[in-house]
Structures are given as C-alpha cells and as structure tokens.
Design an enzyme around this catalytic site. Sequence first.
Site, mmCIF file in Angstrom:
data_model
loop_
_atom_site.group_PDB
_atom_site.id
_atom_site.type_symbol
_atom_site.label_atom_id
_atom_site.label_comp_id
_atom_site.label_asym_id
_atom_site.label_seq_id
_atom_site.Cartn_x
_atom_site.Cartn_y
_atom_site.Cartn_z
ATOM 1 N N ASP A 1 1.079 0.496 9.422
ATOM 2 C CA ASP A 1 0.066 0.043 8.462
ATOM 3 C C ASP A 1 0.645 -0.315 7.106
ATOM 4 O O ASP A 1 0.031 -1.062 6.342
ATOM 5 C CB ASP A 1 -1.045 1.088 8.313
ATOM 6 C CG ASP A 1 -0.589 2.371 7.625
ATOM 7 O OD1 ASP A 1 0.628 2.665 7.619
ATOM 8 O OD2 ASP A 1 -1.455 3.109 7.103
ATOM 9 N N CYS B 1 -3.532 2.429 3.190
ATOM 10 C CA CYS B 1 -4.136 2.671 4.500
ATOM 11 C C CYS B 1 -5.390 1.876 4.839
ATOM 12 O O CYS B 1 -5.394 1.066 5.765
ATOM 13 C CB CYS B 1 -4.437 4.164 4.637
ATOM 14 S SG CYS B 1 -2.983 5.215 4.429
ATOM 15 N N ARG C 1 -5.912 -1.407 7.535
ATOM 16 C CA ARG C 1 -6.666 -1.276 8.785
ATOM 17 C C ARG C 1 -7.813 -2.280 8.861
ATOM 18 O O ARG C 1 -8.103 -2.836 9.932
ATOM 19 C CB ARG C 1 -7.184 0.164 8.912
ATOM 20 C CG ARG C 1 -6.067 1.142 9.199
ATOM 21 C CD ARG C 1 -6.348 2.571 8.740
ATOM 22 N NE ARG C 1 -5.078 3.199 8.463
ATOM 23 C CZ ARG C 1 -4.285 3.717 9.412
ATOM 24 N NH1 ARG C 1 -4.685 3.740 10.658
ATOM 25 N NH2 ARG C 1 -3.126 4.231 9.087
ATOM 26 N N LYS D 1 5.569 2.291 -0.012
ATOM 27 C CA LYS D 1 4.109 2.259 0.060
ATOM 28 C C LYS D 1 3.497 2.054 -1.328
ATOM 29 O O LYS D 1 4.001 2.557 -2.326
ATOM 30 C CB LYS D 1 3.624 3.581 0.666
ATOM 31 C CG LYS D 1 2.121 3.776 0.700
ATOM 32 C CD LYS D 1 1.772 5.109 1.340
ATOM 33 C CE LYS D 1 0.272 5.335 1.361
ATOM 34 N NZ LYS D 1 -0.099 6.545 2.117
ATOM 35 N N HIS E 1 -10.281 5.820 9.066
ATOM 36 C CA HIS E 1 -10.131 5.534 7.634
ATOM 37 C C HIS E 1 -10.850 4.261 7.178
ATOM 38 O O HIS E 1 -10.401 3.584 6.240
ATOM 39 C CB HIS E 1 -8.650 5.472 7.254
ATOM 40 C CG HIS E 1 -8.404 5.965 5.852
ATOM 41 N ND1 HIS E 1 -7.148 6.099 5.308
ATOM 42 C CD2 HIS E 1 -9.262 6.358 4.876
ATOM 43 C CE1 HIS E 1 -7.236 6.545 4.069
ATOM 44 N NE2 HIS E 1 -8.522 6.707 3.785
ATOM 45 N N ASP F 1 1.316 5.302 10.869
ATOM 46 C CA ASP F 1 0.852 5.504 9.491
ATOM 47 C C ASP F 1 2.047 5.800 8.581
ATOM 48 O O ASP F 1 2.702 6.836 8.723
ATOM 49 C CB ASP F 1 -0.138 6.670 9.459
ATOM 50 C CG ASP F 1 -0.994 6.686 8.207
ATOM 51 O OD1 ASP F 1 -0.674 5.942 7.267
ATOM 52 O OD2 ASP F 1 -1.971 7.443 8.165
ATOM 53 N N ASP F 2 2.350 4.891 7.668
ATOM 54 C CA ASP F 2 3.443 5.057 6.700
ATOM 55 C C ASP F 2 4.825 5.021 7.344
ATOM 56 O O ASP F 2 5.780 5.582 6.798
ATOM 57 C CB ASP F 2 3.302 6.364 5.905
ATOM 58 C CG ASP F 2 2.138 6.354 4.933
ATOM 59 O OD1 ASP F 2 1.375 5.379 4.924
ATOM 60 O OD2 ASP F 2 1.986 7.349 4.196
ATOM 61 N N HIS G 1 2.385 9.888 8.348
ATOM 62 C CA HIS G 1 1.780 10.149 7.039
ATOM 63 C C HIS G 1 1.939 11.629 6.694
ATOM 64 O O HIS G 1 1.802 12.497 7.558
ATOM 65 C CB HIS G 1 0.286 9.780 7.094
ATOM 66 C CG HIS G 1 -0.391 9.711 5.763
ATOM 67 N ND1 HIS G 1 -0.637 10.831 4.989
ATOM 68 C CD2 HIS G 1 -0.898 8.663 5.065
ATOM 69 C CE1 HIS G 1 -1.259 10.477 3.878
ATOM 70 N NE2 HIS G 1 -1.433 9.159 3.892
#
Length: 449
Positions: free
Chosen positions: A273, A78, A82, A304, A132, A38-39, A221
């Site tokens: 992601d 995010c 996904r 991002k 999410h 994540d990130d 994240h």
Amino acid sequence: MYKITIRLRIICLIGLLLSCDPEKQNENPPNIIIVFTDDMGYGDLSSYGHPNIKTTQLDKMADEGIRFTSFYAAASVCSPSRAALLTGRYPIRNVPNNFGPESKNGLPINEITIAQILKNEGYNTMAIGKWHLGHQPEYLPTARGFDLFYGLPYSNDMILPWCPWLTEDDKLFIYEDSNAVEEIGFDQENLTVNYTKKATEFINDHQDKPFFLYIAHSMPHLPISTSEEFIGKSKGGLYGDVIETIDWSMGEIFQTLKETGLDDNTIVIFTSDNGPWQNLPDRMLQQGVKETHAGSTGLLKGSKNTSYEGGFRVPAIIRWPKRIPEGIVSRELANTMDLFPTLIKLAGAEIPYDRVIDGRNIYNLLKGENVASSALFFYCRGVNLEAVRKGKWKLRHTKDKGFELYDLDIDPSEIYNLKESNQEIVKEMHKEMKRFSKETGAKLLPIKE
C-alpha cells in the site's frame, strides 16, 4: 469457390485468435487474487535486492510472471492507497486522508469498488485482513461488494498506547462479516497465519464460480509480530521473520490453487500500500516497538508519508500461468489504479462511464509487450499535490525544498536536482500539476514571485 474458401479460413482464424484473448470473451473469466501488504518497502524482498530476507515463494512468483521496477501505490499512507486500489481513482477524488476508530465516515457511498462490479458479474468475493475504509456498518466490506469479510476494520496500531488521542473504549476487534467477534488488542502474532487459513478455505469452498479474493495483510505495519514457528527464522531480525511469514502465506495460496486445479485460471497480484514507516513518531516507540522494525526502501529516498520515491514506489509481482509470460521484468510506469480497469476488462465486465477512472488497462504490458507509457503520475499527500512524474522526469514542489527535478532513469535515489539546467521541463511539468490541481481540487503550493 477458391476465394470463398480462403475467406472462410481467414474468418475462422480471426475467431480462433479472438477466443484465445481473455479480453475478447468471458466464457471462463479468471479468478482474481490481490495481496496487499501494509508498509512493505521497495527493498524488502530478495527479488528486489534484500541481502538477508529470503522470500523464495515470491521470488518464484516473479520467475513465473512479471516483476515491476516502477510500480506505484496511489498514496503514501493507508486509507487513500486502499481507496485508489479498489476504485481506480486518485484518492484526492474520494479519500485523501486516513480513517480511524474515531471516524464516522468512510469510502463515499457513491464510489464503485471493483468488488461490486465483479460481484454483479457473478463472482464470489471476500476481503481478508485490514480494511481501513470506514468501520461503520454502511462502510464495511460486506456493504461495498464483498460477500464475506474476516479481518481488522483499521490499522493494528489504532489502540492505546500508540494512538494517545483514543480512549480505553477504543478496542481492536477481529470482524467476521459485519460483526466484531473477538478482541485481539496486543495479541496479533497469529494474524498472518489466520488470514492465510481463511484465504485457503475460501479458495477450497468456491471452486464452482469465479472468485475475487482481496487479502490485505496487517503486517508489516507496526507493531510487527508473527507466529512462534517463524520467530528467529530470518537473518533479517523480527522484521525479516514477518516478511518471511508473508512469503510462506503466498506459498500456501499457490499450493491450494494447484491442488484445486485453479492455478492456470487465476491471476495473482502481490504489492504494497505504500513504503515503510521509517519516519515513525515517538508515540510508536513503546510496547516493544523499535525503530528497526521498519522496512527498507532499497536505493530509494524517503519513506511512508513522503512524496519521494520511497513513499510511493512499491514492489509488485503479477502471475497468471499461460497468459503472462514467465520471467518478465518491466521498467515501465504502472500503478495500483491500473488494476481496476485491467481486471474488470479481463472479467468481461464494463468499466463505469459516469466518473473519471484514472487507472488504465495494462494487460498488454502484462503480456510482455513493449508498451512505453506516456501517462502522468501525480503524488499527493493528503489534499496537497507535491509531485508529478512523466517518463523519466519527476518534478517535486514543496515548501521546505522548493522545486526539485530528478531524472529517475539515472537517479532513482533522487540525489541530483537538475532544475537549473532544465527550466523548460520544470515549466512544462508544473503546468501539468496546475491542470491536475484545477481538475481535482488538490492544493498546489504557490510560486513566490
């Protein structure tokens, strides 16, 4: 008689070759593991050039498989990213924006996930980590093709004080299957370790049938944290500690695959992601969160939630012993949506024919074949279409910058705008953007006459 013998030998040889191709038979379908961070930024791994963060397990994975230099997430935030991974479709078609604790919906029920297809094919399935894609019962992983779920329903920052539109009633819980079992709040230090334990347990407990394991790490994240045994281990500070914890996790997974004898028949995918949250809002700078807790895009521009390369281009490593040759570095364009048709075909299943699947089967690329991509890649932010890539060219069109044209082969940092000397390319690529906008409903910035 001689001619008949020769023909029989040719037929047998063809049959033998087909039996060696995992796309032509389904007697021993592969186990599939997707690790989705994540990130994590393009420049966060040592195999992607980070000078201080050591990712020895992931570097070894790259040495034993294929590492991509032009691999893209389908969105730079995010939930849309996904949705695209799990459905093989651009998020403009299903989930253009993020969900949160206040959301009542999720990934549309009529969407088909890769987990549903693999489960119908006889796979055991589990999702671990951040979901999410909706936290109401009908949207949770166990309603979308996963037998088991352990993790968070959404991002680890979606509580007070980081999300001021929420209330004290919005708590952050760990879920087991469809049940909220433990409030974790700010106590997130052991998330990566606990996810890893659940992953290795799943592998050990599901050796009798093929499995699909989706590990969506909550880290890195914001707010970042890690277990005490990893604190201070990295020269890259706390962020480096978090990345090196994820690297340790990969080592545990590979060790378990080897101990169970499943390593040779398991394809493992590692990617992110979207890019790092370098442009974080002021609301995040509290409860110990610092600007330096974001990752690196390496030489890429943006981060991002932008349509520059740093928002969409991510690290990607894929390993499958004896199927994917070792030590490949691919510079061809590929993206997370491509995993959907590729893995479904490898499992011997059928790709849905009643909807547009935007991903393409890239198995030949994974095998190291020189397959030049003619595919287009579109960059959407929410419902807005901002850019397209075709080959080496990328056209970006936004309200603040107007038209930007970059040659990504010689300028991956998107420094030199070449629009003035390449007007025909601008027109051609903008025509592709208009076509995609018409097809999907993505909003395209009008051109001022």
